[in-house]
Scaffold this active site. Sequence first.
Site, PDB file in Angstrom:
ATOM      1  N   LYS A  42       7.212  52.585   4.033  1.00 19.58           N
ATOM      2  CA  LYS A  42       7.228  53.332   2.760  1.00 19.58           C
ATOM      3  C   LYS A  42       6.132  54.412   2.746  1.00 19.58           C
ATOM      4  O   LYS A  42       6.380  55.546   2.360  1.00 19.58           O
ATOM      5  CB  LYS A  42       7.005  52.382   1.561  1.00 19.58           C
ATOM      6  CG  LYS A  42       8.087  51.359   1.345  1.00 19.58           C
ATOM      7  CD  LYS A  42       7.935  50.666   0.002  1.00 19.58           C
ATOM      8  CE  LYS A  42       6.652  49.866  -0.144  1.00 19.58           C
ATOM      9  NZ  LYS A  42       6.570  48.689   0.750  1.00 19.58           N
ATOM     10  N   ARG A 117       7.033  46.347  -8.520  1.00 20.27           N
ATOM     11  CA  ARG A 117       7.130  45.234  -7.583  1.00 20.27           C
ATOM     12  C   ARG A 117       7.608  43.976  -8.286  1.00 20.27           C
ATOM     13  O   ARG A 117       7.596  42.896  -7.684  1.00 20.27           O
ATOM     14  CB  ARG A 117       5.746  44.974  -6.994  1.00 20.27           C
ATOM     15  CG  ARG A 117       5.576  45.461  -5.558  1.00 20.27           C
ATOM     16  CD  ARG A 117       4.133  45.261  -5.220  1.00 20.27           C
ATOM     17  NE  ARG A 117       3.841  45.089  -3.848  1.00 20.27           N
ATOM     18  CZ  ARG A 117       3.210  45.992  -3.102  1.00 20.27           C
ATOM     19  NH1 ARG A 117       2.929  47.174  -3.598  1.00 20.27           N
ATOM     20  NH2 ARG A 117       2.880  45.706  -1.872  1.00 20.27           N
ATOM     21  N   ARG A 153      -1.134  45.188  13.690  1.00 20.99           N
ATOM     22  CA  ARG A 153      -1.859  46.455  13.470  1.00 20.99           C
ATOM     23  C   ARG A 153      -3.364  46.300  13.688  1.00 20.99           C
ATOM     24  O   ARG A 153      -4.000  45.401  13.130  1.00 20.99           O
ATOM     25  CB  ARG A 153      -1.578  46.891  12.027  1.00 20.99           C
ATOM     26  CG  ARG A 153      -2.089  48.246  11.660  1.00 20.99           C
ATOM     27  CD  ARG A 153      -1.355  48.788  10.483  1.00 20.99           C
ATOM     28  NE  ARG A 153      -1.473  47.957   9.273  1.00 20.99           N
ATOM     29  CZ  ARG A 153      -0.713  48.114   8.197  1.00 20.99           C
ATOM     30  NH1 ARG A 153       0.217  49.023   8.170  1.00 20.99           N
ATOM     31  NH2 ARG A 153      -0.886  47.330   7.140  1.00 20.99           N
ATOM     32  N   ARG A 186      -7.236  44.648   9.437  1.00 20.86           N
ATOM     33  CA  ARG A 186      -7.519  44.671   7.993  1.00 20.86           C
ATOM     34  C   ARG A 186      -7.391  43.242   7.472  1.00 20.86           C
ATOM     35  O   ARG A 186      -6.500  42.504   7.910  1.00 20.86           O
ATOM     36  CB  ARG A 186      -6.459  45.549   7.320  1.00 20.86           C
ATOM     37  CG  ARG A 186      -7.012  46.518   6.316  1.00 20.86           C
ATOM     38  CD  ARG A 186      -5.958  47.491   5.896  1.00 20.86           C
ATOM     39  NE  ARG A 186      -5.001  46.899   4.942  1.00 20.86           N
ATOM     40  CZ  ARG A 186      -3.997  47.575   4.398  1.00 20.86           C
ATOM     41  NH1 ARG A 186      -3.803  48.836   4.710  1.00 20.86           N
ATOM     42  NH2 ARG A 186      -3.171  47.006   3.550  1.00 20.86           N
ATOM     43  N   ARG A 197       2.475  37.754   1.553  1.00 22.00           N
ATOM     44  CA  ARG A 197       2.963  39.043   1.023  1.00 22.00           C
ATOM     45  C   ARG A 197       4.488  39.099   1.087  1.00 22.00           C
ATOM     46  O   ARG A 197       5.147  39.590   0.166  1.00 22.00           O
ATOM     47  CB  ARG A 197       2.341  40.214   1.800  1.00 22.00           C
ATOM     48  CG  ARG A 197       0.878  40.438   1.432  1.00 22.00           C
ATOM     49  CD  ARG A 197       0.164  41.319   2.445  1.00 22.00           C
ATOM     50  NE  ARG A 197       0.507  42.728   2.342  1.00 22.00           N
ATOM     51  CZ  ARG A 197       0.102  43.649   3.223  1.00 22.00           C
ATOM     52  NH1 ARG A 197      -0.651  43.296   4.253  1.00 22.00           N
ATOM     53  NH2 ARG A 197       0.428  44.909   3.059  1.00 22.00           N
TER      54      ARG A 197
HETATM   55  P1  AMP Z   1       0.283  47.728  -0.566  1.00 23.06           P
HETATM   56  O1  AMP Z   1      -0.680  48.579   0.184  1.00 23.06           O
HETATM   57  O2  AMP Z   1       1.278  48.507  -1.360  1.00 23.06           O
HETATM   58  O3  AMP Z   1       0.953  46.686   0.308  1.00 23.06           O
HETATM   59  O4  AMP Z   1      -0.571  46.920  -1.660  1.00 23.06           O
HETATM   60  C1  AMP Z   1      -1.663  46.119  -1.292  1.00 23.06           C
HETATM   61  C2  AMP Z   1      -1.867  45.034  -2.333  1.00 23.06           C
HETATM   62  O5  AMP Z   1      -2.146  45.630  -3.613  1.00 23.06           O
HETATM   63  C3  AMP Z   1      -0.669  44.142  -2.574  1.00 23.06           C
HETATM   64  O6  AMP Z   1      -0.571  43.071  -1.644  1.00 23.06           O
HETATM   65  C4  AMP Z   1      -0.960  43.630  -3.994  1.00 23.06           C
HETATM   66  O7  AMP Z   1      -1.961  42.626  -3.986  1.00 23.06           O
HETATM   67  C5  AMP Z   1      -1.553  44.867  -4.668  1.00 23.06           C
HETATM   68  N1  AMP Z   1      -0.508  45.691  -5.303  1.00 23.06           N
HETATM   69  C6  AMP Z   1      -0.133  46.949  -4.974  1.00 23.06           C
HETATM   70  N2  AMP Z   1       0.835  47.400  -5.779  1.00 23.06           N
HETATM   71  C7  AMP Z   1       1.105  46.390  -6.646  1.00 23.06           C
HETATM   72  C8  AMP Z   1       2.030  46.239  -7.712  1.00 23.06           C
HETATM   73  N3  AMP Z   1       2.896  47.201  -8.067  1.00 23.06           N
HETATM   74  N4  AMP Z   1       2.020  45.062  -8.388  1.00 23.06           N
HETATM   75  C9  AMP Z   1       1.161  44.075  -8.074  1.00 23.06           C
HETATM   76  N5  AMP Z   1       0.277  44.149  -7.068  1.00 23.06           N
HETATM   77  C10 AMP Z   1       0.240  45.311  -6.346  1.00 23.06           C
END
Ligand code: AMP
Length: 241
Positions: A42, A117, A153, A186, A197
């Site tokens: 994405k 989400r 990664r 990370r 996740r």
């Molecule tokens: P991402 O980089 O998009 O995978 O986001 C990293 C982390 O941020 C996720 O594993 C969640 O803990 C939090 N996060 C990001 N976007 C959301 C969302 N829309 N709703 C809830 N948690 C989020």
Amino acid sequence: MHLLLSGLTLAFVFCSAFLLAVDEEAEEPQVIILLGPPGSGKGTQAKRIAESLKIPHISTGDLFRENLKAGTPLGVKAKGYMESGKLVPDELVLDMLMDRVHKPDAKRGFLLDGFPRSIPQAEALKKHLGRLTPIVINLEVSDETVIKRIEGRLSCPNCGAIYNKYFSPSKSGKLCESCQGELNQRSDDRYEVVVERLKQYHNQTEPLIDFYSKDKILFSIPGERDPEVIYKEIMNKIRNR
Ligand code: AMP
């Protein structure tokens, strides 16, 4: 004669300005949502699409990471959820997102990456958008690939280079090829966090595919191909909508 010409020029300038203003008003803001599991690509696609359409790329994950780095109260609250692979509670996400989409650069539209989400987040967005209909692109990637892409990664803390131990390993093993920095993972890319996740994705986010399919605004795109091919396919869907 001279006076008549000046009058005509003025009328022309006035009419053009008016037409331009009307045109700008007529242009509907474009809202694009990128759906897909973590590691589906994405972020990579979002950057290119947003650049090409000249709209801001809004990633809630990036916004949380910025807050975390700056040590803001929001970052402190989000930290535990992020590090364990859980979703941050909806009310925290929604406040942060609404602040961002009300900024002037989002007037012509925006691209959402990692939001919504969950169903409550999607309902809140729908309310916010009113009559405006978004286009939803769903990137399809298997769990197996997600795990290899994320858990594999490794990045260089010195120069930021990114490797993947399965697909594009560093020739120097655990060291960066260009600066010899020691590569690291990370903290939310650890295997057990990736599994969590994915669990959150299947339980909370995947139901959005049905949610948006009902409105006939969702397009699913196989995400395990050349990123260039995927990009072209997404842009085609957006343009031919
Ligand atoms: P991402 O980089 O998009 O995978 O986001 C990293 C982390 O941020 C996720 O594993 C969640 O803990 C939090 N996060 C990001 N976007 C959301 C969302 N829309 N709703 C809830 N948690 C989020």
